[in-house]
Scaffold this motif. Structure first.
Motif, PDB file in Angstrom:
ATOM      1  N   GLU A 144     -19.181  -7.729 -40.136  1.00 24.88           N
ATOM      2  CA  GLU A 144     -19.074  -6.917 -41.349  1.00 24.88           C
ATOM      3  C   GLU A 144     -17.771  -7.235 -42.088  1.00 24.88           C
ATOM      4  O   GLU A 144     -17.760  -7.397 -43.311  1.00 24.88           O
ATOM      5  CB  GLU A 144     -19.132  -5.438 -40.982  1.00 24.88           C
ATOM      6  N   GLU A 145     -16.675  -7.338 -41.349  1.00 25.21           N
ATOM      7  CA  GLU A 145     -15.393  -7.679 -41.967  1.00 25.21           C
ATOM      8  C   GLU A 145     -15.433  -9.071 -42.590  1.00 25.21           C
ATOM      9  O   GLU A 145     -14.877  -9.292 -43.667  1.00 25.21           O
ATOM     10  CB  GLU A 145     -14.261  -7.599 -40.942  1.00 25.21           C
ATOM     11  N   GLN A 146     -16.084 -10.007 -41.913  1.00 23.80           N
ATOM     12  CA  GLN A 146     -16.212 -11.353 -42.458  1.00 23.80           C
ATOM     13  C   GLN A 146     -17.001 -11.324 -43.762  1.00 23.80           C
ATOM     14  O   GLN A 146     -16.624 -11.966 -44.748  1.00 23.80           O
ATOM     15  CB  GLN A 146     -16.884 -12.286 -41.461  1.00 23.80           C
ATOM     16  N   ALA A 198     -16.988 -11.629 -49.622  1.00 25.86           N
ATOM     17  CA  ALA A 198     -17.281 -10.996 -50.906  1.00 25.86           C
ATOM     18  C   ALA A 198     -16.005 -10.849 -51.732  1.00 25.86           C
ATOM     19  O   ALA A 198     -16.005 -11.070 -52.950  1.00 25.86           O
ATOM     20  CB  ALA A 198     -17.935  -9.642 -50.696  1.00 25.86           C
ATOM     21  N   PHE A 199     -14.902 -10.487 -51.070  1.00 26.90           N
ATOM     22  CA  PHE A 199     -13.613 -10.372 -51.752  1.00 26.90           C
ATOM     23  C   PHE A 199     -13.191 -11.722 -52.332  1.00 26.90           C
ATOM     24  O   PHE A 199     -12.751 -11.801 -53.483  1.00 26.90           O
ATOM     25  CB  PHE A 199     -12.548  -9.854 -50.788  1.00 26.90           C
ATOM     26  N   GLU A 242     -15.097 -14.183 -53.181  1.00 25.28           N
ATOM     27  CA  GLU A 242     -15.982 -14.503 -54.300  1.00 25.28           C
ATOM     28  C   GLU A 242     -15.547 -13.755 -55.558  1.00 25.28           C
ATOM     29  O   GLU A 242     -15.496 -14.329 -56.644  1.00 25.28           O
ATOM     30  CB  GLU A 242     -17.437 -14.168 -53.945  1.00 25.28           C
ATOM     31  N   ARG A 243     -15.227 -12.464 -55.412  1.00 23.97           N
ATOM     32  CA  ARG A 243     -14.748 -11.689 -56.564  1.00 23.97           C
ATOM     33  C   ARG A 243     -13.436 -12.264 -57.081  1.00 23.97           C
ATOM     34  O   ARG A 243     -13.205 -12.334 -58.293  1.00 23.97           O
ATOM     35  CB  ARG A 243     -14.558 -10.222 -56.190  1.00 23.97           C
ATOM     36  N   LEU A 244     -12.576 -12.701 -56.178  1.00 24.22           N
ATOM     37  CA  LEU A 244     -11.293 -13.289 -56.573  1.00 24.22           C
ATOM     38  C   LEU A 244     -11.510 -14.582 -57.363  1.00 24.22           C
ATOM     39  O   LEU A 244     -10.874 -14.807 -58.395  1.00 24.22           O
ATOM     40  CB  LEU A 244     -10.453 -13.550 -55.321  1.00 24.22           C
ATOM     41  N   ARG A 245     -12.431 -15.422 -56.883  1.00 20.02           N
ATOM     42  CA  ARG A 245     -12.743 -16.657 -57.601  1.00 20.02           C
ATOM     43  C   ARG A 245     -13.309 -16.366 -58.986  1.00 20.02           C
ATOM     44  O   ARG A 245     -12.958 -17.029 -59.971  1.00 20.02           O
ATOM     45  CB  ARG A 245     -13.744 -17.495 -56.807  1.00 20.02           C
ATOM     46  N   GLU A 246     -14.208 -15.372 -59.055  1.00 22.69           N
ATOM     47  CA  GLU A 246     -14.800 -15.013 -60.343  1.00 22.69           C
ATOM     48  C   GLU A 246     -13.730 -14.495 -61.305  1.00 22.69           C
ATOM     49  O   GLU A 246     -13.739 -14.827 -62.490  1.00 22.69           O
ATOM     50  CB  GLU A 246     -15.896 -13.969 -60.151  1.00 22.69           C
ATOM     51  N   ALA A 247     -12.789 -13.676 -60.803  1.00 26.67           N
ATOM     52  CA  ALA A 247     -11.720 -13.150 -61.652  1.00 26.67           C
ATOM     53  C   ALA A 247     -10.826 -14.286 -62.150  1.00 26.67           C
ATOM     54  O   ALA A 247     -10.423 -14.298 -63.323  1.00 26.67           O
ATOM     55  CB  ALA A 247     -10.900 -12.111 -60.887  1.00 26.67           C
ATOM     56  N   LYS A 248     -10.534 -15.230 -61.273  1.00 24.67           N
ATOM     57  CA  LYS A 248      -9.704 -16.370 -61.666  1.00 24.67           C
ATOM     58  C   LYS A 248     -10.419 -17.203 -62.727  1.00 24.67           C
ATOM     59  O   LYS A 248      -9.815 -17.606 -63.732  1.00 24.67           O
ATOM     60  CB  LYS A 248      -9.381 -17.231 -60.452  1.00 24.67           C
TER      61      LYS A 248
END
Length: 135
Positions: free
Chosen positions: A97-99, A104-105, A107-113
């Motif tokens: 679950e942590e992985q 997901a984090f 992926e969100r970071l890449r999308e924000a960048k």
């Protein structure tokens, strides 16, 4: 009659490609390297294509398929101690679950960048369009 793989990990790639990839993954990184070397020996573009695919899919740097298989084996293997088996199952579930959350984090970071870079590009482009050109 030809069947198409519905496994989402293979996407829209053809059935033969999915079967070949899983067959090679089952044999490990050595099989990929051997296929690449043979590709270079017999027809160098095939070897180059395999090398590019191995780097692109990160097969050169991780043993992703081997790690997944060993974790499945470890999860299914019982030690005979029910308390420890329950603890192990709970810990493995929590780690998975942590992985998933971490991936997901990322992926969100890449999308924000990507969005920030695109916004900067659009702002720079708008500034260039607004500046008068001297003739």
């Amino acid at each position: 009659m030809t069947t198409v793989t519905t496994d989402p990990t293979y996407g829209s790639r053809g059935n033969w490609f999915a079967r070949t990839e899983s067959w090679m993954d089952a044999r490990g990184k050595g099989a990929w390297i051997a296929a690449m070397v043979l590709g270079f020996i017999f027809f160098w573009p095939v070897g180059l294509a395999l090398l590019a695919y191995m780097i692109w899919s990160k097969r050169m740097f991780t043993s992703k398929s081997c790690a997944r298989k060993s974790s499945r084996v470890m999860m299914s293997r019982s030690t005979g101690n029910s308390a420890f088996d329950a603890y192990k199952a709970d810990t493995l579930r929590r780690l998975e679950e942590e992985q998933g959350n971490f991936e997901a984090f990322l992926e969100r970071l890449r999308e924000a960048k990507d969005k920030a870079e695109f916004d900067q590009f659009m702002n720079d482009r708008a500034k260039q369009d607004d500046t008068p050109t001297s003739a």
